[in-house]
Design a protein around this motif. Structure first.
Motif, mmCIF file in Angstrom:
data_model
loop_
_atom_site.group_PDB
_atom_site.id
_atom_site.type_symbol
_atom_site.label_atom_id
_atom_site.label_comp_id
_atom_site.label_asym_id
_atom_site.label_seq_id
_atom_site.Cartn_x
_atom_site.Cartn_y
_atom_site.Cartn_z
ATOM 1 N N GLU A 137 4.401 -1.696 -2.098
ATOM 2 C CA GLU A 137 3.951 -2.727 -3.016
ATOM 3 C C GLU A 137 4.497 -4.088 -2.595
ATOM 4 O O GLU A 137 5.571 -4.164 -1.981
ATOM 5 N N PRO A 138 3.795 -5.193 -2.894
ATOM 6 C CA PRO A 138 4.318 -6.514 -2.540
ATOM 7 C C PRO A 138 5.494 -6.912 -3.427
ATOM 8 O O PRO A 138 5.719 -6.330 -4.504
ATOM 9 N N SER A 139 6.220 -7.892 -2.970
ATOM 10 C CA SER A 139 7.359 -8.412 -3.741
ATOM 11 C C SER A 139 6.878 -8.946 -5.084
ATOM 12 O O SER A 139 5.826 -9.580 -5.188
ATOM 13 N N GLY A 140 7.630 -8.654 -6.132
ATOM 14 C CA GLY A 140 7.278 -9.108 -7.474
ATOM 15 C C GLY A 140 6.511 -8.081 -8.287
ATOM 16 O O GLY A 140 6.175 -8.345 -9.441
ATOM 17 N N TYR A 141 6.248 -6.901 -7.677
ATOM 18 C CA TYR A 141 5.489 -5.861 -8.362
ATOM 19 C C TYR A 141 6.270 -4.556 -8.338
ATOM 20 O O TYR A 141 7.105 -4.331 -7.462
ATOM 21 N N THR A 142 5.978 -3.702 -9.317
ATOM 22 C CA THR A 142 6.606 -2.390 -9.355
ATOM 23 C C THR A 142 5.832 -1.426 -8.457
ATOM 24 O O THR A 142 4.808 -1.777 -7.868
ATOM 25 N N ALA A 143 6.294 -0.203 -8.386
ATOM 26 C CA ALA A 143 5.624 0.821 -7.588
ATOM 27 C C ALA A 143 4.340 1.329 -8.242
ATOM 28 O O ALA A 143 3.639 2.153 -7.663
ATOM 29 N N HIS A 144 3.998 0.830 -9.437
ATOM 30 C CA HIS A 144 2.686 1.108 -10.033
ATOM 31 C C HIS A 144 1.683 0.172 -9.369
ATOM 32 O O HIS A 144 1.352 -0.907 -9.872
ATOM 33 N N PHE A 145 1.209 0.605 -8.223
ATOM 34 C CA PHE A 145 0.410 -0.227 -7.323
ATOM 35 C C PHE A 145 -0.556 0.726 -6.632
ATOM 36 O O PHE A 145 -0.154 1.501 -5.767
ATOM 37 N N ARG A 146 -1.834 0.727 -7.058
ATOM 38 C CA ARG A 146 -2.701 1.837 -6.628
ATOM 39 C C ARG A 146 -4.186 1.508 -6.815
ATOM 40 O O ARG A 146 -4.566 0.448 -7.287
ATOM 41 N N ASP A 147 -5.007 2.499 -6.418
ATOM 42 C CA ASP A 147 -6.454 2.535 -6.643
ATOM 43 C C ASP A 147 -7.204 1.445 -5.875
ATOM 44 O O ASP A 147 -7.951 0.653 -6.454
ATOM 45 N N PRO A 148 -7.050 1.379 -4.548
ATOM 46 C CA PRO A 148 -7.727 0.329 -3.783
ATOM 47 C C PRO A 148 -9.238 0.514 -3.765
ATOM 48 O O PRO A 148 -9.745 1.637 -3.722
ATOM 49 N N ASN A 149 -9.939 -0.600 -3.789
ATOM 50 C CA ASN A 149 -11.393 -0.585 -3.688
ATOM 51 C C ASN A 149 -11.831 -1.806 -2.895
ATOM 52 O O ASN A 149 -11.350 -2.913 -3.141
ATOM 53 N N ARG A 150 -12.726 -1.616 -1.965
ATOM 54 C CA ARG A 150 -13.119 -2.675 -1.039
ATOM 55 C C ARG A 150 -14.385 -3.378 -1.515
ATOM 56 O O ARG A 150 -15.282 -2.754 -2.085
ATOM 57 N N PHE A 151 -14.469 -4.679 -1.293
ATOM 58 C CA PHE A 151 -15.688 -5.430 -1.583
ATOM 59 C C PHE A 151 -15.808 -6.593 -0.610
ATOM 60 O O PHE A 151 -14.832 -6.986 0.051
ATOM 61 N N LEU A 152 -17.015 -7.141 -0.507
ATOM 62 C CA LEU A 152 -17.297 -8.307 0.319
ATOM 63 C C LEU A 152 -17.606 -9.491 -0.586
ATOM 64 O O LEU A 152 -18.310 -9.354 -1.588
ATOM 65 N N LYS A 153 -17.084 -10.656 -0.215
ATOM 66 C CA LYS A 153 -17.346 -11.878 -0.979
ATOM 67 C C LYS A 153 -17.374 -13.050 -0.004
ATOM 68 O O LYS A 153 -16.403 -13.268 0.733
ATOM 69 N N ASP A 154 -18.492 -13.768 -0.001
ATOM 70 C CA ASP A 154 -18.654 -14.928 0.881
ATOM 71 C C ASP A 154 -18.403 -14.561 2.339
ATOM 72 O O ASP A 154 -17.777 -15.318 3.095
ATOM 73 N N GLY A 155 -18.869 -13.369 2.733
ATOM 74 C CA GLY A 155 -18.711 -12.941 4.111
ATOM 75 C C GLY A 155 -17.320 -12.489 4.481
ATOM 76 O O GLY A 155 -17.044 -12.229 5.656
ATOM 77 N N ARG A 156 -16.433 -12.363 3.508
ATOM 78 C CA ARG A 156 -15.056 -11.938 3.743
ATOM 79 C C ARG A 156 -14.832 -10.566 3.120
ATOM 80 O O ARG A 156 -15.498 -10.184 2.158
ATOM 81 N N GLU A 157 -13.867 -9.840 3.674
ATOM 82 C CA GLU A 157 -13.622 -8.457 3.283
ATOM 83 C C GLU A 157 -12.297 -8.362 2.537
ATOM 84 O O GLU A 157 -11.256 -8.785 3.038
ATOM 85 N N PHE A 158 -12.354 -7.778 1.332
ATOM 86 C CA PHE A 158 -11.182 -7.693 0.470
ATOM 87 C C PHE A 158 -10.956 -6.256 -0.004
ATOM 88 O O PHE A 158 -11.886 -5.461 -0.103
ATOM 89 N N LEU A 159 -9.707 -5.970 -0.342
ATOM 90 C CA LEU A 159 -9.339 -4.816 -1.150
ATOM 91 C C LEU A 159 -8.776 -5.335 -2.465
ATOM 92 O O LEU A 159 -7.954 -6.259 -2.472
#
Length: 489
Positions: A154-176
């Protein structure tokens, strides 16, 4: 745990054989047009996608029991949402990264392959170590091939409750997009962007919901032509008279998302479903349609579901199409569901009456419109007369409140759900009744409700309408429905 121990515990050949033996589903509480398993616990829909001419539906599944443990992914595929290949085990814990469960995630097509991304659940004592892994569907083997860990913690500032990734495209860019919890125990949606072949932290989606539950689960981002929609399931909202009435909620915000600033200008959070049994939905886009499945069930309330004693728990909802209009989602059963109808519609009508009854079938679809006339209160009952049980929908015109009441049932979850429903002169319901699963679409899909009803007797309910004053007109159509057709792999 050694590799040999994983292979013994999650024996795909043996589990798949047990599934084949369990079909067709035989218990009177097993549903026929809702996806469920002959044994084990089903929960979140995962990896929803269209690939190689088929819809692929993965789902969380514990094939070893009816507890929230041993999380694997089951898999089915279909070309039309009516004919399916038999479910099979597709993904299961097999190494130290996901030894405590293969948690939820999404699916997408890339380089002529179906790619999947999911959360590895690993515990070191009481410490949770969430990792996000990319994987690939291997159709010839019927398994998910595990590839690289793409986010190690998990990134800094967050707990280990960090889950359920889902991918999408926006403005030609790729995100989770991932569900997360800050160290202050506030729910958030966090983005990673793929740059130069690696997933890099982009930051939080900036919303107007800074204190909205302690965790956001199962996010899905839908860039629709009419606007952007973020689906998620916040935990920790306090129940109010007309909203947040389930233990955990699922809903959405809609508006405009800026991929550079990560700012989401949006309207209010709206619940996706007003029923008792709906959580952790996932949606995907295909040929202009946004198609959603939800989990029909509710975590931490397993004692309310009597099928637990029979060795299985929960279902997925029917697939529904989402349409965005003026910042609100509208819902409809997929057009393909009409193929479940057996024969022509049976029409019914009545005028200037305070009561009307209609016989239905064990598996039914009902389209109903009531011209309210002078009536201020109307009840619509599914009455299991021989068992002395009923489910009631009540509409109060003065307060514009719809109530769903299960107090009349003797088995399973009961309770009441109330929500605002804008109705002028005409009340519309579109009802799907499976053996125990009921899904209702109100006012042309302005609201929906999903829930279970477990009658103590194997009988067909009567459909009864009553009002406090004469209704101008009751009219509708009724179809007897068939079930999904399952084929060997």
């Amino acid at each position: 745990m050694a590799k040999e121990a994983f292979e013994k515990l999650f024996d795909k050949a043996a589990i798949d054989a047990k599934v084949r033996k369990g079909f067709p589903l035989r218990h009177r509480w097993h549903n026929d047009f809702h996806l469920e398993m002959p044994f084990g616990l089903v929960n979140d829909p995962n990896g929803l996608s269209w690939f190689a001419g088929k819809y692929h539906i993965f789902f969380q599944w514990n094939p070893l029991g009816v507890e929230h443990r041993h999380k694997c992914w089951g898999h089915v595929e279909t070309e039309d949402f009516v004919h399916y290949r038999l479910p099979a085990l597709a993904l299961w814990p097999s190494d130290m990264h996901d030894k405590d469960g293969c948690y939820s995630g999404g699916g997408f097509v890339e380089d002529d392959a179906l790619r999947l991304v999911y959360t590895c659940n690993c515990r070191d004592g009481k410490k949770r170590i969430p990792m996000q892994r990319i994987a690939s569907w291997q159709p010839e083997k019927g398994i998910v091939q595990k590839d690289a860990i793409i986010i190690e913690h998990e990134p800094s500032g967050y707990t280990a409750h960090f889950r359920d990734p889902n991918r999408f495209l926006k403005d030609g860019r790729e995100f989770l997009v991932l569900g997360a919890q800050t160290v202050e125990e506030k729910g958030r949606a966090v983005l990673y962007e793929k740059k130069a072949g690696a997933w890099q932290l982009a930051g939080e989606i900036k919303t107007d919901l800074p204190d909205f539950g302690y965790m956001w689960e199962c996010p899905t981002f839908l860039p629709l032509a009419e606007g952007d929609v973020l689906l998620f399931s916040p935990q920790g909202l306090e129940a109010e008279e007309y909203r947040w009435q389930n233990l955990y909620q699922s809903g959405y915000i809609a508006g405009k998302f800026d991929a550079d600033s990560l700012e989401f200008q949006h309207g209010a959070f709206h619940e996706l479903d007003q029923g008792f049994d709906f959580y952790a939905p996932q949606a995907f886009l295909h040929e202009g349609r946004a198609i959603l499945f939800g989990w029909m069930g509710m975590p931490d309330l397993e004692e309310e579901y009597p099928t637990r004693e029979e060795g299985w728990l929960f279902s997925l909802t029917m697939p529904r199409e989402l349409r965005l209009s003026d910042g609100r989602l509208f819902y409809a059963p997929l057009e393909e569901m009409k193929a479940l109808r057996k024969g022509e519609a049976r029409k019914f009508t009545a005028a200037r009456t305070v009561e009307f009854g209609q016989m239905i079938a064990q598996k039914s679809e009902i389209e109903l419109e009531i011209l309210l006339g002078d009536a201020q209160q109307v009840h619509i009952d599914l009455a299991y007369i021989g068992a002395g049980e009923y489910v009631r929908f009540s509409y109060q015109r003065r307060t514009s409140v719809m109530t769903i009441e299960r107090h009349g049932m003797k088995c399973g979850g009961r309770g009441v759900r109330r929500f605002r429903l804008a109705v002028r002169d005409s009340l519309k319901l579109h009802i799907y009744k499976d053996k125990t699963a009921i899904e209702v679409f109100f006012q042309d899909g302005a609201e929906a409700a999903s829930f279970f009803v477990f009658s103590t007797q194997d009988i067909v309910p009567n459909f009864v309408i009553s009002a406090d004053r004469k209704l101008d007109k009751i009219e509708g159509s009724f179809w007897e429905l068939g079930g999904f057709e399952w084929n060997e792999r």
